[in-house]
Design an enzyme around this catalytic site. Sequence first.
Site, mmCIF file in Angstrom:
data_model
loop_
_atom_site.group_PDB
_atom_site.id
_atom_site.type_symbol
_atom_site.label_atom_id
_atom_site.label_comp_id
_atom_site.label_asym_id
_atom_site.label_seq_id
_atom_site.Cartn_x
_atom_site.Cartn_y
_atom_site.Cartn_z
ATOM 1 N N ASP A 54 -5.120 -1.689 -6.950
ATOM 2 C CA ASP A 54 -5.555 -0.413 -7.545
ATOM 3 C C ASP A 54 -5.222 -0.276 -9.026
ATOM 4 O O ASP A 54 -5.625 0.698 -9.665
ATOM 5 C CB ASP A 54 -4.952 0.761 -6.770
ATOM 6 C CG ASP A 54 -3.424 0.662 -6.641
ATOM 7 O OD1 ASP A 54 -2.756 0.254 -7.613
ATOM 8 O OD2 ASP A 54 -2.915 1.000 -5.557
ATOM 9 N N ALA A 83 0.798 -1.226 0.000
ATOM 10 C CA ALA A 83 0.000 0.000 0.000
ATOM 11 C C ALA A 83 0.834 1.281 0.000
ATOM 12 O O ALA A 83 0.417 2.297 -0.568
ATOM 13 C CB ALA A 83 -0.938 -0.007 1.205
ATOM 14 N N HIS A 95 -3.117 -9.928 -5.258
ATOM 15 C CA HIS A 95 -4.463 -9.886 -4.673
ATOM 16 C C HIS A 95 -5.525 -9.444 -5.682
ATOM 17 O O HIS A 95 -6.625 -9.073 -5.294
ATOM 18 C CB HIS A 95 -4.481 -8.972 -3.432
ATOM 19 C CG HIS A 95 -3.699 -9.514 -2.265
ATOM 20 N ND1 HIS A 95 -3.247 -8.730 -1.236
ATOM 21 C CD2 HIS A 95 -3.286 -10.775 -1.982
ATOM 22 C CE1 HIS A 95 -2.596 -9.489 -0.357
ATOM 23 N NE2 HIS A 95 -2.593 -10.730 -0.801
ATOM 24 N N ARG A 130 -5.895 -0.752 5.431
ATOM 25 C CA ARG A 130 -5.508 -1.598 6.558
ATOM 26 C C ARG A 130 -4.963 -0.771 7.714
ATOM 27 O O ARG A 130 -5.154 -1.109 8.878
ATOM 28 C CB ARG A 130 -4.408 -2.579 6.140
ATOM 29 C CG ARG A 130 -4.889 -3.659 5.214
ATOM 30 C CD ARG A 130 -3.693 -4.573 4.886
ATOM 31 N NE ARG A 130 -3.845 -5.168 3.585
ATOM 32 C CZ ARG A 130 -4.601 -6.238 3.362
ATOM 33 N NH1 ARG A 130 -5.250 -6.794 4.339
ATOM 34 N NH2 ARG A 130 -4.701 -6.733 2.149
ATOM 35 N N GLN A 137 0.800 -6.392 -3.784
ATOM 36 C CA GLN A 137 -0.426 -6.679 -3.022
ATOM 37 C C GLN A 137 -1.521 -5.708 -3.412
ATOM 38 O O GLN A 137 -2.663 -5.883 -3.017
ATOM 39 C CB GLN A 137 -0.199 -6.455 -1.525
ATOM 40 C CG GLN A 137 0.853 -7.301 -0.887
ATOM 41 C CD GLN A 137 1.082 -6.840 0.553
ATOM 42 O OE1 GLN A 137 0.285 -7.118 1.435
ATOM 43 N NE2 GLN A 137 2.164 -6.147 0.788
ATOM 44 N N THR A 153 5.532 -1.843 2.048
ATOM 45 C CA THR A 153 4.760 -2.835 2.796
ATOM 46 C C THR A 153 5.519 -3.210 4.053
ATOM 47 O O THR A 153 6.744 -3.298 4.051
ATOM 48 C CB THR A 153 4.452 -4.093 1.956
ATOM 49 O OG1 THR A 153 3.793 -5.037 2.784
ATOM 50 C CG2 THR A 153 5.698 -4.701 1.358
ATOM 51 N N SER A 154 4.770 -3.409 5.136
ATOM 52 C CA SER A 154 5.403 -3.745 6.412
ATOM 53 C C SER A 154 5.573 -5.248 6.554
ATOM 54 O O SER A 154 6.072 -5.726 7.549
ATOM 55 C CB SER A 154 4.569 -3.204 7.564
ATOM 56 O OG SER A 154 3.256 -3.732 7.481
ATOM 57 N N ASN A 194 11.776 1.768 3.093
ATOM 58 C CA ASN A 194 10.651 2.137 3.955
ATOM 59 C C ASN A 194 11.051 3.332 4.822
ATOM 60 O O ASN A 194 12.222 3.549 5.081
ATOM 61 C CB ASN A 194 10.287 0.942 4.865
ATOM 62 C CG ASN A 194 8.835 0.971 5.329
ATOM 63 O OD1 ASN A 194 7.931 1.072 4.503
ATOM 64 N ND2 ASN A 194 8.619 0.904 6.616
#
Length: 229
Positions: free
Chosen positions: A98, A20, A113, A32, A95, A180-181, A204
């Site tokens: 969009d 995301a 996804h 999320r 993931q 992404t984490s 990140n």
Amino acid sequence: MFDLKGAIAQAKHVTFMTGAGVSTASGIPDYRSKGGLYADAERPEYALSADNLAAHHAHFHDWVVANMYHPEAKPNVIHQALAKITNEKGTIVTQNVDGLDRQAGATHLVEFHGNLYRLYCQTCHQSFDYRDYLQSDIHAKDGGVIRPDIVLYGEPIANAVVQAAVAAIQQADLLIVVGTSFVVYPFAGLIQYARPDATLVAVNKEPLALPAGAHMVLGDATQVFAEFV
Ligand SMILES: [Zn+2]
């Protein structure tokens, strides 16, 4: 400081694993991350579940339309950089649902996804435009429920998609995690397919828990990837 540019230049196959954080700069909120703000029935884990779609398709539709569709969003510099790099020598495994990697022109792409802008009737499997779906989730012709082709909570990921993702990880001599984490399984588990000799890097804003030997590039990914477009 890890030399990301040098590593990308030297790599034979660069696989990006994205989430995301890549799309927030395009104005798409990370649904999320607002988890705590939702009431129980509005939590993504419930609203976006196969059970909710089966039992309360109107609620599912309302939630998805209210929270997920951002058709005005445009790819940002991260999408553009990743598309350019991977079209030459790599793959994006995302993931995100969009469709912004596709809009940025990425052709070596695994949408792990699914994609919100690909829709079908559950009864007859006819395809629909998202603009029709925003109006109604019922196929007038047969009364079937129209749904986006995304993986819901409680649904498995199609074998062909898992295999394409695993192949992209196994091919990579450079694996870069962006936005992404790494808490969403099975996506996060893909990393176990990395080659032992692959270089693993995460980009990140905050440090992430990474496997031993992995490199962390701390910073805003829009700045980190600006020099690649
Ligand atoms: Zn139908």
